[in-house]
Every structure is written in structure tokens, then in C-alpha cells.
Design a protein around this motif. Structure first.
Motif, PDB file in Angstrom:
ATOM      1  N   SER A  65       0.902  -1.216  -0.027  1.00  0.00           N
ATOM      2  CA  SER A  65       0.009  -0.133  -0.175  1.00  0.00           C
ATOM      3  C   SER A  65       0.795   1.178   0.024  1.00  0.00           C
ATOM      4  CB  SER A  65      -0.772  -0.041   1.082  1.00  0.00           C
ATOM      5  OG  SER A  65      -1.984  -1.066   0.933  1.00  0.00           O
ATOM      6  N   LEU A  66       1.963   1.217   0.596  1.00  0.00           N
ATOM      7  CA  LEU A  66       2.880   2.404   0.794  1.00  0.00           C
ATOM      8  C   LEU A  66       3.561   2.507  -0.786  1.00  0.00           C
ATOM      9  CD1 LEU A  66       4.142   4.622   2.415  1.00  0.00           C
ATOM     10  CD2 LEU A  66       6.099   3.060   2.983  1.00  0.00           C
ATOM     11  N   LEU A  67       3.885   1.490  -1.333  1.00  0.00           N
ATOM     12  CA  LEU A  67       4.282   1.774  -2.621  1.00  0.00           C
ATOM     13  C   LEU A  67       3.396   2.451  -3.556  1.00  0.00           C
ATOM     14  CD1 LEU A  67       6.374  -1.748  -3.050  1.00  0.00           C
ATOM     15  CD2 LEU A  67       7.457   0.667  -2.698  1.00  0.00           C
ATOM     16  N   LYS A  68       2.126   1.836  -3.483  1.00  0.00           N
ATOM     17  CA  LYS A  68       0.761   2.308  -4.271  1.00  0.00           C
ATOM     18  C   LYS A  68       0.959   3.778  -4.011  1.00  0.00           C
ATOM     19  CE  LYS A  68      -1.858  -1.830  -5.003  1.00  0.00           C
ATOM     20  NZ  LYS A  68      -3.160  -2.507  -4.499  1.00  0.00           N
ATOM     21  N   ILE A  69       0.738   4.377  -2.816  1.00  0.00           N
ATOM     22  CA  ILE A  69       0.741   5.617  -2.604  1.00  0.00           C
ATOM     23  C   ILE A  69       1.837   6.504  -2.919  1.00  0.00           C
ATOM     24  CG2 ILE A  69       0.863   7.369  -0.725  1.00  0.00           C
ATOM     25  CD1 ILE A  69      -1.092   5.385   1.028  1.00  0.00           C
ATOM     26  N   ALA A  70       2.929   6.095  -2.782  1.00  0.00           N
ATOM     27  CA  ALA A  70       4.140   6.598  -3.344  1.00  0.00           C
ATOM     28  C   ALA A  70       4.106   6.966  -4.736  1.00  0.00           C
ATOM     29  CB  ALA A  70       5.427   5.850  -3.124  1.00  0.00           C
ATOM     30  N   ASN A  71       3.381   5.772  -5.676  1.00  0.00           N
ATOM     31  CA  ASN A  71       3.338   5.863  -7.116  1.00  0.00           C
ATOM     32  C   ASN A  71       2.470   6.961  -7.414  1.00  0.00           C
ATOM     33  OD1 ASN A  71       3.788   4.809  -9.748  1.00  0.00           O
ATOM     34  ND2 ASN A  71       1.826   3.934  -9.639  1.00  0.00           N
ATOM     35  N   ALA A  72       1.163   6.986  -6.722  1.00  0.00           N
ATOM     36  CA  ALA A  72       0.235   8.101  -6.910  1.00  0.00           C
ATOM     37  C   ALA A  72       0.780   9.405  -6.656  1.00  0.00           C
ATOM     38  CB  ALA A  72      -1.043   7.723  -5.995  1.00  0.00           C
ATOM     39  N   LEU A  73       1.675   9.570  -5.784  1.00  0.00           N
ATOM     40  CA  LEU A  73       2.414  10.811  -5.592  1.00  0.00           C
ATOM     41  C   LEU A  73       3.664  11.193  -6.217  1.00  0.00           C
ATOM     42  CD1 LEU A  73       1.908  10.859  -1.742  1.00  0.00           C
ATOM     43  CD2 LEU A  73       0.441  12.009  -3.280  1.00  0.00           C
ATOM     44  N   ASP A  74       3.959  10.207  -7.090  1.00  0.00           N
ATOM     45  CA  ASP A  74       4.989  10.614  -8.104  1.00  0.00           C
ATOM     46  C   ASP A  74       6.217  10.438  -7.483  1.00  0.00           C
ATOM     47  OD1 ASP A  74       3.209  10.612 -10.334  1.00  0.00           O
ATOM     48  OD2 ASP A  74       2.933  12.750  -9.987  1.00  0.00           O
ATOM     49  N   CYS A  75       6.531   9.380  -6.508  1.00  0.00           N
ATOM     50  CA  CYS A  75       7.630   9.502  -5.844  1.00  0.00           C
ATOM     51  C   CYS A  75       8.121   7.902  -5.636  1.00  0.00           C
ATOM     52  CB  CYS A  75       7.749  10.208  -4.487  1.00  0.00           C
ATOM     53  SG  CYS A  75       6.525   9.832  -3.480  1.00  0.00           S
ATOM     54  N   LEU A  76       7.780   7.042  -6.301  1.00  0.00           N
ATOM     55  CA  LEU A  76       8.062   5.733  -6.392  1.00  0.00           C
ATOM     56  C   LEU A  76       9.490   5.447  -6.385  1.00  0.00           C
ATOM     57  CD1 LEU A  76       6.612   2.791  -6.102  1.00  0.00           C
ATOM     58  CD2 LEU A  76       6.641   2.564  -8.121  1.00  0.00           C
ATOM     59  N   GLU A  77       9.997   6.221  -7.160  1.00  0.00           N
ATOM     60  CA  GLU A  77      11.717   6.090  -7.356  1.00  0.00           C
ATOM     61  C   GLU A  77      12.410   6.184  -6.131  1.00  0.00           C
ATOM     62  OE1 GLU A  77      14.812   5.345  -9.976  1.00  0.00           O
ATOM     63  OE2 GLU A  77      12.700   5.148 -10.533  1.00  0.00           O
ATOM     64  N   ASP A  78      11.825   6.894  -5.050  1.00  0.00           N
ATOM     65  CA  ASP A  78      12.543   7.112  -3.939  1.00  0.00           C
ATOM     66  C   ASP A  78      12.928   5.984  -3.147  1.00  0.00           C
ATOM     67  OD1 ASP A  78      12.070   9.799  -4.431  1.00  0.00           O
ATOM     68  OD2 ASP A  78      10.852  10.142  -2.759  1.00  0.00           O
ATOM     69  N   PHE A  79      11.813   4.783  -3.588  1.00  0.00           N
ATOM     70  CA  PHE A  79      12.378   3.455  -3.005  1.00  0.00           C
ATOM     71  C   PHE A  79      13.654   2.724  -3.522  1.00  0.00           C
ATOM     72  CE2 PHE A  79       8.049   4.268  -1.366  1.00  0.00           C
ATOM     73  CZ  PHE A  79       8.176   4.023   0.113  1.00  0.00           C
ATOM     74  N   ASN A  80      14.020   3.301  -4.564  1.00  0.00           N
ATOM     75  CA  ASN A  80      15.240   2.569  -5.485  1.00  0.00           C
ATOM     76  C   ASN A  80      16.476   2.903  -4.362  1.00  0.00           C
ATOM     77  OD1 ASN A  80      14.279   1.096  -7.189  1.00  0.00           O
ATOM     78  ND2 ASN A  80      14.242   3.197  -8.659  1.00  0.00           N
ATOM     79  N   ILE A  81      16.497   3.665  -3.440  1.00  0.00           N
ATOM     80  CA  ILE A  81      17.862   3.801  -2.621  1.00  0.00           C
ATOM     81  C   ILE A  81      17.761   2.883  -1.408  1.00  0.00           C
ATOM     82  CG2 ILE A  81      16.778   5.748  -1.466  1.00  0.00           C
ATOM     83  CD1 ILE A  81      19.687   7.273  -1.765  1.00  0.00           C
ATOM     84  N   LEU A  82      16.685   2.410  -1.071  1.00  0.00           N
ATOM     85  CA  LEU A  82      16.644   1.467   0.014  1.00  0.00           C
ATOM     86  C   LEU A  82      17.749   0.442  -0.279  1.00  0.00           C
ATOM     87  CD1 LEU A  82      12.976   1.505   1.021  1.00  0.00           C
ATOM     88  CD2 LEU A  82      14.851   2.604   2.319  1.00  0.00           C
ATOM     89  N   PHE A  83      18.538  -0.066   0.748  1.00  0.00           N
ATOM     90  CA  PHE A  83      19.303  -1.029   0.820  1.00  0.00           C
ATOM     91  C   PHE A  83      20.730  -0.953  -0.305  1.00  0.00           C
ATOM     92  CE2 PHE A  83      15.012  -2.622   2.127  1.00  0.00           C
ATOM     93  CZ  PHE A  83      15.237  -2.480   3.492  1.00  0.00           C
TER      94      PHE A  83
END
Length: 96
Positions: A65-83
Motif C-alpha cells: 500500500s505504501l508503494l501504491k501511495i508513493a506511485n500515486a504521489l509520483d515518488c515511487l523512484e525514492d524507494f530505489n535507494i533503500l538497501f
């Protein structure tokens, strides 16, 4: 989000609680800048309104759900830095 006592309030360390609070605050600010209500975000993301409301009030949400929200807010790419940071076990391994 209900504020509990947190170690980060007393010493300069990040905690799960402090990071969650910061993440929720950034999500709210972004949603508001995009002129979306919680209900609008729920519709746009495909996440239930109850889940959006729960995330913004107590910081609980599934990763999906968090990823879906990030996608809707145009910031899904921010998750690529994790790990991505390499693990430093020895100062000789630290790349400056």
C-alpha cells in the motif's frame, strides 16, 4: 500521529518511530501540495481510504500500500535507494 516517548527525543539517533513520523509528515505534505484529500489519494492509489487514514494517523501501512501511495504521489523512484549502501565492516572498506 500519537507521539510516544522515543529514544530519538533524547539522543541523536534515528529510531523506527522517528523515521515513521518523518515519513508520514512528508507524505501528508506531498499529498496536500498536490491538492489531494485522503479520499482522493485513496482513489488515485487504489489503497483503501481507511488505510490512508490509518497511515496518516498512526503510521501503520503495508509495504504494498505504501508503494501504491508513493506511485500515486509520483515518488515511487525514492524507494530505489533503500538497501543500496554497502555494508562497512572495516574502516579499510570505507570508500570516501
Amino acid at each position: 500521529m500519537k507521539k510516544l516517548l522515543d529514544i530519538a527525543d533524547f539522543v541523536g539517533v534515528q529510531s523506527i518511530q522517528s523515521i515513521t513520523e518523518q515519513l508520514v509528515e512528508r507524505e501528508k505534505q506531498r499529498r496536500k501540495k498536490m491538492n489531494l484529500s485522503q479520499k482522493d489519494l485513496a482513489l488515485k492509489s487504489g489503497v483503501s481510504y481507511a488505510s490512508v487514514r490509518r497511515f496518516e494517523s498512526i503510521g501503520e501501512i503495508s509495504l504494498n500500500s505504501l508503494l501504491k501511495i508513493a506511485n500515486a504521489l509520483d515518488c515511487l523512484e525514492d524507494f530505489n535507494i533503500l538497501f543500496k549502501m554497502s555494508v562497512v565492516k572495516n574502516l579499510k572498506d570505507y570508500d570516501v
